[in-house]
Design a protein around this motif. Structure first.
Motif, mmCIF file in Angstrom:
data_model
loop_
_atom_site.group_PDB
_atom_site.id
_atom_site.type_symbol
_atom_site.label_atom_id
_atom_site.label_comp_id
_atom_site.label_asym_id
_atom_site.label_seq_id
_atom_site.Cartn_x
_atom_site.Cartn_y
_atom_site.Cartn_z
ATOM 1 N N ALA A 154 0.794 -1.250 0.000
ATOM 2 C CA ALA A 154 0.000 0.000 0.000
ATOM 3 C C ALA A 154 0.817 1.286 0.000
ATOM 4 O O ALA A 154 0.399 2.298 0.554
ATOM 5 C CB ALA A 154 -0.978 0.005 1.190
ATOM 6 N N VAL A 155 2.004 1.267 -0.639
ATOM 7 C CA VAL A 155 2.776 2.516 -0.730
ATOM 8 C C VAL A 155 2.961 2.991 -2.172
ATOM 9 O O VAL A 155 3.679 3.956 -2.416
ATOM 10 C CB VAL A 155 4.171 2.399 -0.064
ATOM 11 C CG1 VAL A 155 4.074 2.416 1.435
ATOM 12 C CG2 VAL A 155 4.928 1.193 -0.562
ATOM 13 N N ASP B 116 1.733 6.142 10.590
ATOM 14 C CA ASP B 116 0.282 6.287 10.755
ATOM 15 C C ASP B 116 -0.430 6.370 9.404
ATOM 16 O O ASP B 116 -1.534 5.831 9.230
ATOM 17 C CB ASP B 116 -0.058 7.514 11.626
ATOM 18 C CG ASP B 116 0.495 8.815 11.058
ATOM 19 O OD1 ASP B 116 1.506 8.759 10.312
ATOM 20 O OD2 ASP B 116 -0.071 9.885 11.341
ATOM 21 N N VAL B 117 0.209 7.022 8.434
ATOM 22 C CA VAL B 117 -0.367 7.128 7.092
ATOM 23 C C VAL B 117 -0.384 5.752 6.425
ATOM 24 O O VAL B 117 -1.379 5.348 5.827
ATOM 25 C CB VAL B 117 0.451 8.125 6.224
ATOM 26 C CG1 VAL B 117 -0.067 8.145 4.785
ATOM 27 C CG2 VAL B 117 0.401 9.518 6.834
ATOM 28 N N ARG C 126 -3.672 3.531 5.221
ATOM 29 C CA ARG C 126 -3.795 3.061 3.831
ATOM 30 C C ARG C 126 -4.010 1.538 3.790
ATOM 31 O O ARG C 126 -4.794 1.032 2.983
ATOM 32 C CB ARG C 126 -2.544 3.427 3.024
ATOM 33 C CG ARG C 126 -2.462 4.905 2.681
ATOM 34 C CD ARG C 126 -1.098 5.262 2.110
ATOM 35 N NE ARG C 126 -0.877 4.723 0.782
ATOM 36 C CZ ARG C 126 -1.216 5.326 -0.359
ATOM 37 N NH1 ARG C 126 -1.812 6.515 -0.315
ATOM 38 N NH2 ARG C 126 -0.973 4.772 -1.535
ATOM 39 N N ILE C 127 -3.327 0.815 4.675
ATOM 40 C CA ILE C 127 -3.500 -0.644 4.748
ATOM 41 C C ILE C 127 -4.919 -0.985 5.184
ATOM 42 O O ILE C 127 -5.570 -1.864 4.604
ATOM 43 C CB ILE C 127 -2.463 -1.264 5.710
ATOM 44 C CG1 ILE C 127 -1.062 -1.200 5.075
ATOM 45 C CG2 ILE C 127 -2.829 -2.706 6.055
ATOM 46 C CD1 ILE C 127 0.067 -1.554 6.012
ATOM 47 N N ALA D 139 3.686 -5.340 7.278
ATOM 48 C CA ALA D 139 4.320 -4.151 6.683
ATOM 49 C C ALA D 139 5.497 -3.688 7.528
ATOM 50 O O ALA D 139 6.555 -3.309 7.004
ATOM 51 C CB ALA D 139 3.291 -3.028 6.544
ATOM 52 N N LYS D 140 5.322 -3.744 8.839
ATOM 53 C CA LYS D 140 6.407 -3.356 9.749
ATOM 54 C C LYS D 140 7.601 -4.293 9.579
ATOM 55 O O LYS D 140 8.756 -3.853 9.538
ATOM 56 C CB LYS D 140 5.896 -3.386 11.195
ATOM 57 C CG LYS D 140 6.866 -2.804 12.211
ATOM 58 C CD LYS D 140 6.251 -2.812 13.598
ATOM 59 C CE LYS D 140 7.254 -2.308 14.633
ATOM 60 N NZ LYS D 140 6.716 -2.367 15.989
#
Length: 310
Positions: free
Chosen positions: A15-16, A203-204, A208-209, A272-273
């Motif tokens: 999601a980026v 946070d963004v 988005r995820i 994602a992290k």
């Protein structure tokens, strides 16, 4: 000085904007795209894997998408084999290979020239778990000393505290019978990679995820979950994917759709992290934030042009 085959990579969490950027760069630099995603190889799993659609491809040829049926195992060894074949095919046409994806282990294995043979991923898991257990019992210093005994050059480049990397080196040595340091040296001659990493504020990214999971549900994610579940669910190699496995309890009547959706979002955020941690710790990545700073696209293009000229 690097003399290897130039390959461009776009990496980062889900999601980026990797897909959109890949098409822009493919158009600009006469590239063809190889998927570096361990789930997009599966046929019929389109929504939950955020697979690029034919219309989004805009005429750019893509490789390693829809390669396997859901009951087939896709290993890192198979990825490397198919990826190398695609790179040669793209290169033979005078085009630039562009690898796009978030499966860090696959991409690192390709760039670091890990000769993993045709063994199943499970055996790698066994070796890895063995060394992590060794570190837990005897400590990281003892683990590092095991590597130093076998491959001092590799050990000297890896901090004692970087247990994952030490284990990775031991795993590769045990798997291939060759020194980790030698494999890295060979890789540096084979490829001249430029890694574009996309990220944004935490946070963004998480928002988005969350939105992406909601959108996937409107696009037919549950139909894909039902298809997986009907064919064996979590017993399938493809059935353990994040975004799918969380919804099995809904089909079993054990949880509500909302509860499963919350779980899918949570697991996607955690993944994602982990993706970001992997790329930051294990790979030489040039980072950009096109979500909050779309103007950085100019910098991306400029950096790629400089790399291509050298």
């Amino acid at each position: 000085m690097q003399t290897g085959q130039k390959i461009l990579l776009i990496v980062g969490p889900t999601a980026v904007g990797k897909t959109n950027l890949s098409i822009e760069l493919a158009k600009k630099f006469n590239a063809e795209i190889i998927s570096g995603d361990s789930m997009q190889v599966y046929r019929k799993l389109d929504v939950g894997t955020a697979k690029i659609t034919p219309s989004e491809m805009r005429g750019i040829k893509h490789y390693l998408i829809d390669e396997c049926n859901i009951d087939e195992r896709f290993s890192v060894a198979l990825f490397i084999e198919k990826c190398r074949k695609a790179i040669k095919e793209i290169q033979a046409q005078g085009k630039l290979p562009l690898i796009v994806g978030g499966t860090g282990f696959y991409l690192q294995a390709l760039l670091d020239n890990f000769s993993l043979g045709n063994d199943k991923y499970d055996s790698q898991e066994v070796i890895r778990n063995k060394w992590h257990a060794f570190a837990k019992e005897k400590g990281q210093q003892a683990l590092w000393e095991e590597l130093a005994k076998t491959d001092l050059l590799a050990a000297q480049k890896i901090p004692v505290t970087n247990e994952r990397r030490v284990v990775r080196a031991l795993e590769v040595i045990e798997k291939t019978g060759r020194l980790f340091s030698q494999q890295a040296d060979q890789a540096s001659l084979e490829f001249d990679p430029f890694l574009i990493g996309l990220t944004t504020q935490r946070d963004v990214l998480y928002e988005r995820i969350n939105r992406r999971v909601d959108l996937m549900l409107t696009q037919g994610l549950l139909e894909e979950v039902k298809y997986l579940y009907a064919h064996g669910g979590s017993d399938l190699p493809s059935g353990k994917g994040i975004g799918y496995k969380e919804f099995y309890p809904y089909l079993q009547g054990l949880k509500t759709l909302e509860e499963c959706s919350v779980e899918a979002k949570k697991n996607s955020r955690h993944y994602a992290k982990r993706q970001l941690t992997w790329f930051r710790n294990k790979m030489n990545v040039n980072w950009y934030d096109l979500v909050l700073h779309p103007e950085e696209l100019t910098q991306v293009i400029n950096d790629v042009e400089i790399w291509l000229e050298h």
